[in-house]
Design a protein around this motif. Structure first.
Motif, mmCIF file in Angstrom:
data_model
loop_
_atom_site.group_PDB
_atom_site.id
_atom_site.type_symbol
_atom_site.label_atom_id
_atom_site.label_comp_id
_atom_site.label_asym_id
_atom_site.label_seq_id
_atom_site.Cartn_x
_atom_site.Cartn_y
_atom_site.Cartn_z
ATOM 1 N N MET A 49 0.778 -1.157 -0.121
ATOM 2 C CA MET A 49 -0.044 0.394 -0.490
ATOM 3 C C MET A 49 0.879 1.125 0.058
ATOM 4 O O MET A 49 0.056 2.265 -0.307
ATOM 5 N N LEU A 50 3.086 1.209 0.256
ATOM 6 C CA LEU A 50 3.167 2.380 0.010
ATOM 7 C C LEU A 50 3.263 3.198 -1.379
ATOM 8 O O LEU A 50 3.930 3.746 -1.002
ATOM 9 N N GLY A 51 3.143 2.400 -2.215
ATOM 10 C CA GLY A 51 3.286 2.839 -3.472
ATOM 11 C C GLY A 51 1.624 3.802 -3.715
ATOM 12 O O GLY A 51 1.471 3.742 -3.461
ATOM 13 N N GLN A 52 2.764 4.264 -4.862
ATOM 14 C CA GLN A 52 1.856 4.818 -5.384
ATOM 15 C C GLN A 52 0.122 3.798 -6.620
ATOM 16 O O GLN A 52 -0.570 4.858 -6.620
ATOM 17 N N VAL A 53 0.145 2.686 -6.793
ATOM 18 C CA VAL A 53 -0.637 2.148 -7.233
ATOM 19 C C VAL A 53 -0.953 0.607 -6.184
ATOM 20 O O VAL A 53 -0.204 -0.330 -6.151
ATOM 21 N N GLN A 54 -2.001 0.796 -5.458
ATOM 22 C CA GLN A 54 -2.407 -0.346 -4.885
ATOM 23 C C GLN A 54 -2.930 -1.315 -5.310
ATOM 24 O O GLN A 54 -4.045 -1.531 -6.080
ATOM 25 N N PRO A 55 -2.970 -2.935 -5.070
ATOM 26 C CA PRO A 55 -3.409 -3.990 -5.435
ATOM 27 C C PRO A 55 -4.308 -3.719 -4.952
ATOM 28 O O PRO A 55 -4.598 -3.387 -4.114
ATOM 29 N N ALA A 56 -4.761 -5.563 -5.358
ATOM 30 C CA ALA A 56 -5.906 -5.560 -4.940
ATOM 31 C C ALA A 56 -5.627 -6.619 -3.872
ATOM 32 O O ALA A 56 -5.083 -6.922 -3.671
ATOM 33 N N ILE A 57 -6.912 -6.028 -3.395
ATOM 34 C CA ILE A 57 -6.508 -7.313 -1.941
ATOM 35 C C ILE A 57 -8.111 -7.759 -1.631
ATOM 36 O O ILE A 57 -9.011 -8.153 -0.905
ATOM 37 N N PRO A 58 -8.669 -9.327 -2.416
ATOM 38 C CA PRO A 58 -9.846 -10.421 -2.834
ATOM 39 C C PRO A 58 -9.691 -10.525 -1.133
ATOM 40 O O PRO A 58 -11.341 -10.028 -1.472
ATOM 41 N N ARG A 59 -9.516 -11.484 -1.159
ATOM 42 C CA ARG A 59 -9.164 -11.905 0.423
ATOM 43 C C ARG A 59 -10.842 -10.557 1.677
ATOM 44 O O ARG A 59 -11.227 -11.110 2.506
ATOM 45 N N GLN A 60 -10.076 -9.036 1.366
ATOM 46 C CA GLN A 60 -11.029 -8.649 2.134
ATOM 47 C C GLN A 60 -12.335 -8.017 1.213
ATOM 48 O O GLN A 60 -12.854 -6.787 1.213
ATOM 49 N N GLY A 61 -11.970 -7.787 -0.064
ATOM 50 C CA GLY A 61 -12.976 -6.930 -0.900
ATOM 51 C C GLY A 61 -12.475 -5.691 -1.910
ATOM 52 O O GLY A 61 -13.082 -4.354 -2.148
ATOM 53 N N ILE A 62 -11.354 -5.834 -1.348
ATOM 54 C CA ILE A 62 -10.771 -4.499 -1.872
ATOM 55 C C ILE A 62 -9.991 -4.131 -3.456
ATOM 56 O O ILE A 62 -9.207 -5.337 -3.913
ATOM 57 N N LYS A 63 -10.724 -3.808 -4.203
ATOM 58 C CA LYS A 63 -10.062 -3.735 -5.605
ATOM 59 C C LYS A 63 -9.038 -2.426 -5.460
ATOM 60 O O LYS A 63 -8.648 -2.308 -5.099
ATOM 61 N N ALA A 64 -8.356 -3.096 -6.739
ATOM 62 C CA ALA A 64 -6.635 -1.753 -7.302
ATOM 63 C C ALA A 64 -7.093 -0.726 -7.640
ATOM 64 O O ALA A 64 -8.345 -0.118 -7.599
ATOM 65 N N PHE A 65 -6.359 -0.202 -7.060
ATOM 66 C CA PHE A 65 -6.517 2.186 -6.911
ATOM 67 C C PHE A 65 -5.111 2.737 -6.988
ATOM 68 O O PHE A 65 -4.884 1.725 -6.438
ATOM 69 N N THR A 66 -5.755 3.518 -7.455
ATOM 70 C CA THR A 66 -4.150 4.280 -7.623
ATOM 71 C C THR A 66 -5.083 5.488 -7.232
ATOM 72 O O THR A 66 -5.445 6.333 -7.325
#
Length: 84
Positions: A49-66
Motif C-alpha cells: 500500500m506504500l506505492g503509487q498503485v495499490q494492488p487489489a486485496i480480494p480476501r478483503q473485497g478491496i479493488k486495486a486503486f491508484t
C-alpha cells in the motif's frame, strides 16, 4: 413480493457483513475503521500500500486503486509533485 424478499435478504446480509467487518461501517469513526482494516492486512499487503498503485486485496473485497501519491518519499506525485 419476491423482489421485496430479495431486498430484505440483501439488506440483512449487508448488515451482517458490516458488523463482521467494522471497516465497512460508515457510521463508525474513521480512525476506528482504519485501525480495523489495517489490523486485517498482512505485512506484505501493508507494504504494498506504500506505492503509487495499490494492488487489489480480494480476501478483503478491496479493488486495486491508484491515489497518485507515494508514501515512501512523501507526496511526490500529487499534481506536479513537491517542487519548491
Amino acid at each position: 413480493m419476491l423482489s421485496f424478499s430479495r431486498y430484505f435478504l440483501a439488506a440483512g446480509i449487508a448488515q451482517t457483513l458490516t458488523a463482521a467487518e467494522p471497516f465497512r461501517d460508515p457510521s463508525l469513526p474513521l480512525e476506528q475503521r482504519v485501525d480495523d482494516l489495517v489490523s486485517r492486512l498482512t505485512l506484505g499487503e501493508r507494504i504494498a500500500m506504500l506505492g503509487q498503485v495499490q494492488p487489489a486485496i480480494p480476501r478483503q473485497g478491496i479493488k486495486a486503486f491508484t491515489n497518485y501519491t507515494e508514501d515512501l518519499h512523501g507526496l511526490g506525485w500529487v499534481w506536479g509533485g513537491s517542487r519548491r
